[in-house]
Design an enzyme around this catalytic site. Sequence first.
Site, PDB file in Angstrom:
ATOM      1  N   MET A  79       0.844  -1.199   0.000  1.00  0.00           N
ATOM      2  CA  MET A  79       0.000   0.000   0.000  1.00  0.00           C
ATOM      3  C   MET A  79       0.881   1.253   0.000  1.00  0.00           C
ATOM      4  SD  MET A  79      -3.421  -1.001   2.069  1.00  0.00           S
ATOM      5  CE  MET A  79      -2.760  -0.896   3.723  1.00  0.00           C
ATOM      6  N   GLY A  80       2.134   1.098  -0.422  1.00  0.00           N
ATOM      7  CA  GLY A  80       3.031   2.250  -0.500  1.00  0.00           C
ATOM      8  C   GLY A  80       3.578   2.635   0.862  1.00  0.00           C
ATOM      9  N   HIS A  85       9.034   1.078   3.295  1.00  0.00           N
ATOM     10  CA  HIS A  85      10.100   1.111   4.293  1.00  0.00           C
ATOM     11  C   HIS A  85      10.980  -0.128   4.094  1.00  0.00           C
ATOM     12  CE1 HIS A  85       7.670  -1.907   6.290  1.00  0.00           C
ATOM     13  NE2 HIS A  85       6.660  -1.060   6.411  1.00  0.00           N
ATOM     14  N   HIS A 101       9.281  -3.555   3.496  1.00  0.00           N
ATOM     15  CA  HIS A 101       8.837  -3.790   2.116  1.00  0.00           C
ATOM     16  C   HIS A 101      10.036  -4.122   1.226  1.00  0.00           C
ATOM     17  CE1 HIS A 101       5.568  -0.787   3.375  1.00  0.00           C
ATOM     18  NE2 HIS A 101       4.877  -1.852   3.035  1.00  0.00           N
ATOM     19  N   GLN A 134     -10.284  -2.712   2.351  1.00  0.00           N
ATOM     20  CA  GLN A 134      -9.773  -3.427   3.513  1.00  0.00           C
ATOM     21  C   GLN A 134      -9.673  -2.553   4.765  1.00  0.00           C
ATOM     22  OE1 GLN A 134      -5.935  -4.221   1.426  1.00  0.00           O
ATOM     23  NE2 GLN A 134      -5.044  -4.076   3.460  1.00  0.00           N
ATOM     24  N   LYS A 172       5.056 -10.293   8.995  1.00  0.00           N
ATOM     25  CA  LYS A 172       4.546  -9.234   9.870  1.00  0.00           C
ATOM     26  C   LYS A 172       3.018  -9.307   9.947  1.00  0.00           C
ATOM     27  CE  LYS A 172       3.917  -4.814  11.298  1.00  0.00           C
ATOM     28  NZ  LYS A 172       2.701  -4.474  10.603  1.00  0.00           N
ATOM     29  N   ASP A 173       2.388  -9.571   8.794  1.00  0.00           N
ATOM     30  CA  ASP A 173       0.928  -9.746   8.728  1.00  0.00           C
ATOM     31  C   ASP A 173       0.668 -11.240   8.561  1.00  0.00           C
ATOM     32  OD1 ASP A 173      -0.008  -6.761   8.454  1.00  0.00           O
ATOM     33  OD2 ASP A 173       1.701  -6.996   7.107  1.00  0.00           O
ATOM     34  N   GLN A 211      -2.723 -12.586   7.416  1.00  0.00           N
ATOM     35  CA  GLN A 211      -2.913 -12.238   6.001  1.00  0.00           C
ATOM     36  C   GLN A 211      -2.155 -13.222   5.103  1.00  0.00           C
ATOM     37  OE1 GLN A 211      -2.765  -8.109   4.325  1.00  0.00           O
ATOM     38  NE2 GLN A 211      -0.656  -8.665   3.891  1.00  0.00           N
TER      39      GLN A 211
END
Length: 284
Positions: free
Chosen positions: A34-35, A38, A41, A65, A153-154, A157
């Site tokens: 989602m941009g 960091h 990513h 979401q 981290k997620d 998900q």
Amino acid sequence: MSENITVFRTPEDMRAHSERARSAGSRVALVPTMGALHAGHLSLVDYARAQSDLLVVSIFVNPLQFDRADDLDAYPRTWEADSALCAAHGVDVIYAPTAHAMYPEGFASKVSVAGLVEGLCGAHRPGHFDGVTTVVSKLFNAVRPHLAVFGEKDYQQLKVISRMARDLDMGVEVVGRPTFREADGLAMSSRNVRLSPEERKHALCLRRALDKAQELAGQGHRDAAALKDAAAQEIEQTPGARLEYLEVVDADNLAPLSSLDGPARMALAVWLGSTRLIDNDALN
Ligand code: AMP
């Protein structure tokens, strides 16, 4: 921005490019984001770069979401910095569709995974994972990747998307990569920029909670309730921190565990002021 990086704004343009690359025998990798990029990513980007011929990073702040309008409004948007970072890390294509291209008038479909979405974040963010699986399906259909890389981290998900890709025969290999942390242990997150200096200090309670549980598990404690109590204490002792949930779950199917007798994961969500942070780690 590097002149080598290409930006596509519609699924049609993205897919045409990807189909050409696939026909020429290229291996296509996708890192959905989602941009507000960091180092977390970028660790996924670097991994994907080494595995692919055509590397696509998607940047799309997905309204579906977000369960709270204020969170969507406050979500950081840093296009210039993001595109420069992508160029510096060898990304070939940024897929940054417009909201209209993703959800034109009359959009009426959704992709939903049962079971895995019931606990943890799913229990506290109604509709969140349906929004995630719907947008990731659309990204997969536009980018047609062989490989898609997500962060642990997620964790929920990652599990939900792996299940979806398998259940729906999407032909995409879903890969999970370790959580990238600040030097002091805080998991990197696009939401960390919203923390005040004081909250940033207090945010270390998430890592401390996980450390405590790992320490006890390492000493041979198997009772999940005892591990949860000890970890929760770290949050409760932190000024301004409010525990949303803290669970010990089966690392694979995310079912709550009463004792550690296989691969397990502790996961938690904590509010610091108006910022919600999540973290998780293995308990073995
Ligand atoms: P987001 O932009 O927050 O939707 O995240 C995009 C991807 O980056 C997801 O697969 C996240 O799990 C992953 N990600 C976010 N933060 C980290 C981190 N600290 N370490 C590794 N992966 C991360």
